[in-house]
Scaffold this motif. Structure first.
Motif, PDB file in Angstrom:
ATOM      1  N   TYR A 185       0.833  -1.210   0.000  1.00  0.00           N
ATOM      2  CA  TYR A 185       0.000   0.000   0.000  1.00  0.00           C
ATOM      3  C   TYR A 185       0.866   1.258   0.000  1.00  0.00           C
ATOM      4  CZ  TYR A 185      -2.803   3.727   2.127  1.00  0.00           C
ATOM      5  OH  TYR A 185      -3.394   4.931   2.418  1.00  0.00           O
ATOM      6  N   LYS A 213       1.052   4.045  -3.030  1.00  0.00           N
ATOM      7  CA  LYS A 213       0.757   5.458  -2.808  1.00  0.00           C
ATOM      8  C   LYS A 213       1.922   6.339  -3.256  1.00  0.00           C
ATOM      9  CE  LYS A 213      -2.214   7.232  -1.017  1.00  0.00           C
ATOM     10  NZ  LYS A 213      -3.447   7.848  -1.571  1.00  0.00           N
ATOM     11  N   GLY A 269      -1.754  12.423   3.847  1.00  0.00           N
ATOM     12  CA  GLY A 269      -2.774  11.753   3.043  1.00  0.00           C
ATOM     13  C   GLY A 269      -2.864  10.267   3.332  1.00  0.00           C
ATOM     14  N   ILE A 270      -1.715   9.630   3.524  1.00  0.00           N
ATOM     15  CA  ILE A 270      -1.698   8.197   3.833  1.00  0.00           C
ATOM     16  C   ILE A 270      -2.342   7.936   5.196  1.00  0.00           C
ATOM     17  CG2 ILE A 270      -0.195   6.232   4.351  1.00  0.00           C
ATOM     18  CD1 ILE A 270       1.762   7.322   2.253  1.00  0.00           C
ATOM     19  N   ASN A 317      -4.429   9.808   6.786  1.00  0.00           N
ATOM     20  CA  ASN A 317      -5.867  10.097   6.717  1.00  0.00           C
ATOM     21  C   ASN A 317      -6.631   8.902   6.179  1.00  0.00           C
ATOM     22  OD1 ASN A 317      -5.429  12.682   7.666  1.00  0.00           O
ATOM     23  ND2 ASN A 317      -5.482  13.648   5.650  1.00  0.00           N
ATOM     24  N   GLU A 318      -6.065   8.226   5.170  1.00  0.00           N
ATOM     25  CA  GLU A 318      -6.735   7.043   4.608  1.00  0.00           C
ATOM     26  C   GLU A 318      -6.738   5.881   5.597  1.00  0.00           C
ATOM     27  OE1 GLU A 318      -6.109   7.658  -0.204  1.00  0.00           O
ATOM     28  OE2 GLU A 318      -5.154   5.960   0.808  1.00  0.00           O
ATOM     29  N   LYS A 373      -6.967   6.293   8.681  1.00  0.00           N
ATOM     30  CA  LYS A 373      -7.869   6.746   9.742  1.00  0.00           C
ATOM     31  C   LYS A 373      -7.295   6.474  11.130  1.00  0.00           C
ATOM     32  CE  LYS A 373     -11.983   6.352   6.830  1.00  0.00           C
ATOM     33  NZ  LYS A 373     -13.314   5.749   6.631  1.00  0.00           N
ATOM     34  N   GLU A 419     -10.177   0.048   5.968  1.00  0.00           N
ATOM     35  CA  GLU A 419     -10.800  -0.226   4.667  1.00  0.00           C
ATOM     36  C   GLU A 419      -9.817  -0.122   3.510  1.00  0.00           C
ATOM     37  OE1 GLU A 419     -14.353   1.946   3.921  1.00  0.00           O
ATOM     38  OE2 GLU A 419     -15.274   1.423   5.845  1.00  0.00           O
ATOM     39  N   VAL A 420      -8.918   0.843   3.579  1.00  0.00           N
ATOM     40  CA  VAL A 420      -7.997   1.057   2.464  1.00  0.00           C
ATOM     41  C   VAL A 420      -7.027  -0.107   2.292  1.00  0.00           C
ATOM     42  CG1 VAL A 420      -6.188   2.270   3.798  1.00  0.00           C
ATOM     43  CG2 VAL A 420      -6.594   2.862   1.385  1.00  0.00           C
TER      44      VAL A 420
END
Length: 423
Positions: A183, A187, A310-311, A313-314, A316, A411-412
């Motif tokens: 992941y 990204k 950004g990472i 945030n995804e 969470k 989820e990501v």
């Protein structure tokens, strides 16, 4: 390594900025300037003697041709004297350069003007925070107990095989680890970073180039027979790809990413801070690295910070960003932002990323330069950041996503794990 010209022209500024590191660099800076003056005087004398010797050599040839043997022989004696003088001066010059370089290697980078003063991590400045800390109740477990409960990380087995600080990831723990690596790399490459697979050992020149050597704190594993070092981060081999290179201005910027295991002795580490995944001798990390034009390096630093945000945030995860104070700043860094994720079960913040601008400090050691549009040779700026370090991200996921029925997968990450829960 600081440039000599910069130290000479900014003596007061260098001393003042280094004081932010709680370092009185006055003596070192003055010694550097004095040694450099001796070097320049010695170099000038040597150049003069060599020029005179070359001139005499030409005259000797002409005198022999014209039959003036006696004059030619007298000049030959003078050239022999000049050779002795040049040999002595060359040896003195070499000693001066070695002494000067050894001193320069001990001087850390000059902090940026916005680096806050301070001595300890408590003096770091929080500049951003995001996410709500979940209320898990009194039954929340720290990640090392969760790892044992669901049999996904075996710390005792790692201790048996190697020693403390070398965990074994199992089953869904290993798959989650692999999912995070994939992941992060996806990204990074989507953001324009070129992926590299890099050596896990480096030579001495590479360690010196990025500032890990001399190893002041004894943190690097050294393979003595081959004089190689296990990498403490992918920053070392990735940056050294360009060691000694002369780039063109239109080659910039250069953006790299890579996954590697990382090895750190962590000498002197003990207590609760080293439990579980908090502090390891071997751990996985995905790195991002940039080589930039000096005019753009701080814009690049901001973009790297936004990328890591950004990472997270995804994912969470609750996190914050700190601007490190002078006392907590790494040896090679001019400005560093640390990302910390909140460990709900441990009730403390865990560092998961450092994003730093080294300005010309590494490039000067690496001789990493570019030719500008006017044809002048300039030093590049280098930057790097964790995107991300896995152990504490994994610890944050295990602790913050725990439920009574198991550990949920963000989820990501589910397309990478092929499962949505550990139970």
């Amino acid at each position: 390594m600081l440039q000599l010209s910069y130290i000479r022209e900014n003596k007061k500024k260098v001393i003042e900025r280094l004081s932010k590191r709680n370092l009185d660099a006055t003596t070192m800076v003055e010694e550097v300037i004095a040694l450099d003056e001796q070097r320049r005087v010695t170099q000038s004398k040597l150049d003069g003697i060599l020029a005179e010797s070359n001139r005499f050599s030409k005259e000797i040839g002409n005198l022999y041709k014209s039959g003036e043997v006696q004059k030619a022989n007298l000049l030959k004696e003078k050239t022999l004297q000049l050779k002795e003088q040049s040999k002595e001066l060359s040896e003195n010059l070499s000693d001066l350069i070695n002494t000067l370089n050894n001193l320069l290697y001990k001087i850390p980078n000059v902090p940026n003007s916005i680096v806050p003063k301070g001595k300890t991590p408590e003096d770091n400045l929080e500049v951003f925070s995001h996410g709500e800390i979940p209320d898990l109740g009194a039954s929340a477990l720290p990640h090392w107990e969760l790892a044992k409960k669901y049999d996904i990380i075996d710390f005792e087995l790692g201790n048996k095989i190697t020693g403390a600080g070398f965990p074994v990831y199992k089953d869904k723990g290993a798959k989650l680890q692999r999912a995070l690596i994939s992941y992060f790399l996806d990204k990074n490459t989507a953001a324009g970073y070129t992926e590299y697979q890099l050596p896990h050992l480096v030579n001495e020149d590479s360690g010196f180039g990025t500032g890990q050597l001399p190893d002041k704190e004894g943190q690097m594993y050294h393979v003595t027979e081959d004089n190689l070092y296990l990498i403490p981060t992918a920053e070392v081999p990735a940056t050294n790809i360009y060691r000694g290179d002369l780039l063109q201005e239109n080659d910039l910027p250069i953006a790299l990413t890579g996954y590697t295991p990382c090895f750190r002795r962590e000498a002197g580490s003990y207590g609760s801070d080293v439990r579980g995944l908090n502090r390891l001798h071997q751990f996985d990390k995905v790195e991002i690295l940039r080589i930039e034009h000096p005019d753009n390096s701080y814009n690049a630093l901001d973009s790297m910070v936004e990328h890591v945000k950004g990472i997270l945030n995804e994912l969470k995860l609750p996190y914050r960003i700190l601007r490190l104070c002078g006392g907590d700043l790494g040896f090679t860094s001019a400005l560093t932002y640390d990302f910390e994720v909140y460990s709900t079960a441990q009730k403390k913040w865990l560092e998961i990323s450092s994003v730093s601008n080294f300005e010309t400090f590494q490039a000067n050691r690496l001789k990493l330069r570019y030719k500008d549009k006017e044809g002048k040779i300039q030093l590049c700026h280098t930057l790097n950041g964790s995107s991300l370090a896995l152990p504490r991200v994994l610890a944050g996921i295990l602790e913050n996503y725990q439920t009574e029925d198991g550990i949920l997968i963000p989820e990501v990450l589910r397309p990478y794990t092929s499962f949505d829960q550990i139970n």
